[in-house]
Each structure stands twice: as C-alpha cells, then as structure tokens.
Write an enzyme that holds these catalytic residues in place. Structure first.
Site, PDB file in Angstrom:
ATOM      1  N   LEU A   1       0.962  -0.897  -0.221  1.00  0.00           N
ATOM      2  CA  LEU A   1       0.142  -0.069  -0.135  1.00  0.00           C
ATOM      3  C   LEU A   1       1.226   1.120   0.460  1.00  0.00           C
ATOM      4  O   LEU A   1       1.616   1.026   0.458  1.00  0.00           O
ATOM      5  CB  LEU A   1      -0.631  -0.572   1.040  1.00  0.00           C
ATOM      6  CG  LEU A   1      -2.057  -0.699   1.191  1.00  0.00           C
ATOM      7  CD1 LEU A   1      -3.050  -0.458   2.496  1.00  0.00           C
ATOM      8  CD2 LEU A   1      -2.973  -0.750   0.166  1.00  0.00           C
ATOM      9  N   ASP A   2       0.676   2.344  -0.252  1.00  0.00           N
ATOM     10  CA  ASP A   2       1.169   3.471  -0.316  1.00  0.00           C
ATOM     11  C   ASP A   2       1.315   4.267   0.788  1.00  0.00           C
ATOM     12  O   ASP A   2       0.857   3.150   2.041  1.00  0.00           O
ATOM     13  CB  ASP A   2       0.299   4.900  -0.678  1.00  0.00           C
ATOM     14  CG  ASP A   2       0.167   4.145  -2.911  1.00  0.00           C
ATOM     15  OD1 ASP A   2       1.034   4.062  -3.283  1.00  0.00           O
ATOM     16  OD2 ASP A   2      -0.710   5.356  -3.439  1.00  0.00           O
ATOM     17  N   ARG A   3       2.689   5.254   1.339  1.00  0.00           N
ATOM     18  CA  ARG A   3       2.870   5.349   2.889  1.00  0.00           C
ATOM     19  C   ARG A   3       1.594   5.886   3.669  1.00  0.00           C
ATOM     20  O   ARG A   3       1.006   5.836   4.160  1.00  0.00           O
ATOM     21  CB  ARG A   3       4.281   6.006   2.392  1.00  0.00           C
ATOM     22  CG  ARG A   3       4.557   6.685   4.056  1.00  0.00           C
ATOM     23  CD  ARG A   3       6.184   7.183   4.224  1.00  0.00           C
ATOM     24  NE  ARG A   3       5.698   8.629   3.218  1.00  0.00           N
ATOM     25  CZ  ARG A   3       5.436   9.742   4.027  1.00  0.00           C
ATOM     26  NH1 ARG A   3       5.358   9.645   5.520  1.00  0.00           N
ATOM     27  NH2 ARG A   3       4.948  10.572   3.397  1.00  0.00           N
ATOM     28  N   LEU A   4       0.852   6.648   2.126  1.00  0.00           N
ATOM     29  CA  LEU A   4      -0.418   7.569   2.933  1.00  0.00           C
ATOM     30  C   LEU A   4      -1.555   6.751   2.390  1.00  0.00           C
ATOM     31  O   LEU A   4      -2.304   7.328   3.862  1.00  0.00           O
ATOM     32  CB  LEU A   4      -0.282   8.998   1.988  1.00  0.00           C
ATOM     33  CG  LEU A   4       0.563   9.317   1.727  1.00  0.00           C
ATOM     34  CD1 LEU A   4       1.057  10.793   0.791  1.00  0.00           C
ATOM     35  CD2 LEU A   4       1.271  10.553   3.052  1.00  0.00           C
ATOM     36  N   THR A   5      -1.528   5.316   2.250  1.00  0.00           N
ATOM     37  CA  THR A   5      -2.958   5.153   2.394  1.00  0.00           C
ATOM     38  C   THR A   5      -2.977   3.919   3.888  1.00  0.00           C
ATOM     39  O   THR A   5      -2.042   3.734   4.330  1.00  0.00           O
ATOM     40  CB  THR A   5      -3.088   4.333   0.602  1.00  0.00           C
ATOM     41  OG1 THR A   5      -2.819   5.059  -0.276  1.00  0.00           O
ATOM     42  CG2 THR A   5      -4.231   3.125   1.257  1.00  0.00           C
TER      43      THR A   5
END
Length: 315
Positions: free
Chosen positions: A145-149
C-alpha cells in the site's frame, strides 16, 4: 539450457527487522577491487563511508568473512553489508494484526507508515515493525500500500510460499475494497466504472492519464454524503500505481489530504502527521493458494474526515 545462478543465503542477520544489502558484482567492468566497485555504486554515500565499512569489517562474503578493501574483483561475487539506518521519526499510530497463522499475517496499517523499506523509510515500516514485534524474520510483503494509504496489507511467513500469494494479486484474484472521503458532486452520476491508461514515470511523483488502451479500471460508488463531502466505496479491478487517486481526481473528486492530485504540494516536514490522506484499504477477500481457505478480512479503521472533519482539518 542455461542454469540459473543460485543466490547464497545471507551470512548476516537482520538489524531492526531490516535485511542486509546484497550486492552481486557485475560480470564486466573496469574495477580491479571490490572496494572500487562499491565506491562507485554507493557514490551517494561517499568514499569515506565505504572505506569505513571495510575498515570495520562490515562488508562480508557468502561465508560471512570480512572482505578486504584490496580484495580482487571477482565477477558474479556476492557481498553483503548493513546500510546505515536513517534517522526516522516514529509513526505514532498502531499497526494492528488482524490475522496470523503459520502461512500469513494480515495487518491493519496506519496512514504515514510505509509497507516495506525504501528510500528514507527503512526501520519505521510495516514490514520491519512486524518482524521485530512478532519475531518472524522471514516475513515478507505479498503486496504494498502507498505510505499515505491506511488499511489491510498481506504478509507471508514462509519465503517459499510468498510467490503463490503474490500471484493472487498479479492475476487479480484478490477482491479489494477501498473507502475514501472526497468532495461531493450531486451532478455526477454514480456508481460508474472508470477506465483509462495510467502512466507512472520513474522519478516523477505523480502518475497521469494518457490516450491508449486502458490499463486501469476502477468502480466508484457513493456510500453517503453530508454537506460538501462524500464517502465513497472504490473497487479497483487493476492495480496501477496511484490508480484510485488518479481516477478520483479525473472525476473532479480529489481525495482529501492528497498531496499529489490535483497538484503536487510542497513536501511537509518529517514528523508532520496532520491531515492524513483519506483513503483506506477496507477489505481483502481471496482463496488461500496454500490452504484453500476462503479469507475475508476487514479493517477496523475509520476515515477521520468523515467522522469529524474539523478534527482532521485541525480547525
């Protein structure tokens, strides 16, 4: 038939849940010593750093023996060393284990925590944290997953089984459901399926859409709305980088807290955990390729901008 080169097991243990760096010397090159190659390869670190590693005996061969700085260059040789861990701010949110058995671990990842070590995020990642906290040094990520998600991430316990679980994602045999908070547009007819071709260039922060055969497909549904905000269910049929963020932006519904879409914002200071991206990987469903069990996992996280917009916005 050419035999595939066997990679020797690492002679070094993990450090803080992070694997040592493995380097295979190229088959050809101008270097006469191992040191010369590493100085060039790690030019960003500086020659002094590399020399310090050799002096301290931190560069080792497949037998775990320290490599001398004047050791002859041998094409195809493997060497290992530990990278210097960056000074990382601790992500102050829990990483919750949703499921654990002898084959897999499913974790509920918070916003701002990278899935695997990369760039300036190394020890403070979901993978490194779980290896330390669960005592499973063999743990590996089946997807990212993206770091921000925030939301659910699947990890594998046994390295020999990792490929089977990664194949589930590659062959789109995992049903993934996301939720997002974004602007509400009463004139936009939903649900709808968005199809486009997305390109993500190396070194460029934001992905973008181009003309051509679609490689990204997302279904967008409205769960509810209140005032100018909408709560959306997003069902990706493909897995292009930033796909849901790009598609929501293309609909005129950029996800709240997104620093890349519609425009790339200035980088926030390290340790600034305000206004997280309002995107959550809510559920994962798949048939276990090893056990045959039907798995259905659901995140218990909430999207703050929906439950209390003023708290998320810091108002």
């Amino acid at each position: 038939m050419r035999r595939k080169n066997r990679i020797p097991p690492s002679p070094l243990p993990q450090r803080e849940g992070v694997d040592p760096v493995r380097v295979r010397l190229p088959p050809e090159g101008p270097w006469t010593t191992v040191r010369e190659h590493l100085v060039e390869r790690l030019s960003g670190a500086g020659a002094g750093v590399v020399d310090g590693m050799f002096t301290a005996g931190e560069v080792v061969d497949a037998d775990g023996r320290a490599v001398s700085p004047d050791a002859r260059y041998v094409p195809g040789m493997y060497v290992w060393f530990h990278r210097e861990l960056p000074d990382e701010p601790v992500v102050p949110f829990p990483l919750t284990v949703v499921h654990r058995d002898e084959h897999i671990v499913v974790a509920d990842k918070p916003h701002f925590l990278a899935t695997t070590p990369r760039g300036s995020h190394v020890a403070e990642t979901a993978l490194a944290r779980l290896r330390r906290e669960l005592g499973i040094p063999t743990l590996g990520a089946a997807h990212r997953l993206d770091r921000l998600t925030a939301g659910l991430v699947l990890f594998t316990v046994r390295p020999g089984e990792r490929g089977a679980y990664q194949t589930l994602f590659a062959e789109r045999r995992v049903r993934k459901e996301y939720e997002a908070v974004a602007p509400y547009d009463p004139s936009l007819a939903l649900p709808r399926t968005v199809r486009s071709r997305i390109v993500k260039e190396r070194g460029v922060l934001a992905a973008y859409e181009v003309a051509g055969e679609p490689n990204a497909v997302s279904r967008v549904e409205l769960i509810d709305h209140q005032g100018v905000l909408g709560w959306y269910r997003l069902l990706p049929a493909t897995g292009q980088t930033h796909q849901l963020r790009v598609h929501m932006n293309a609909l005129g519904l950029p996800i709240l807290g997104d620093p890349l879409y519609p425009v790339v914002a200035d980088a926030v200071p390290a340790g600034d955990f305000r206004r997280p991206l309002q995107l959550l990987a809510r559920s994962l469903e798949f048939t276990d390729p090893v056990t045959g069990v039907e798995h259905r996992f659901r995140s218990a996280a909430t999207l703050q901008a929906w439950s209390c917009y003023t708290d998320w916005a810091g108002q």
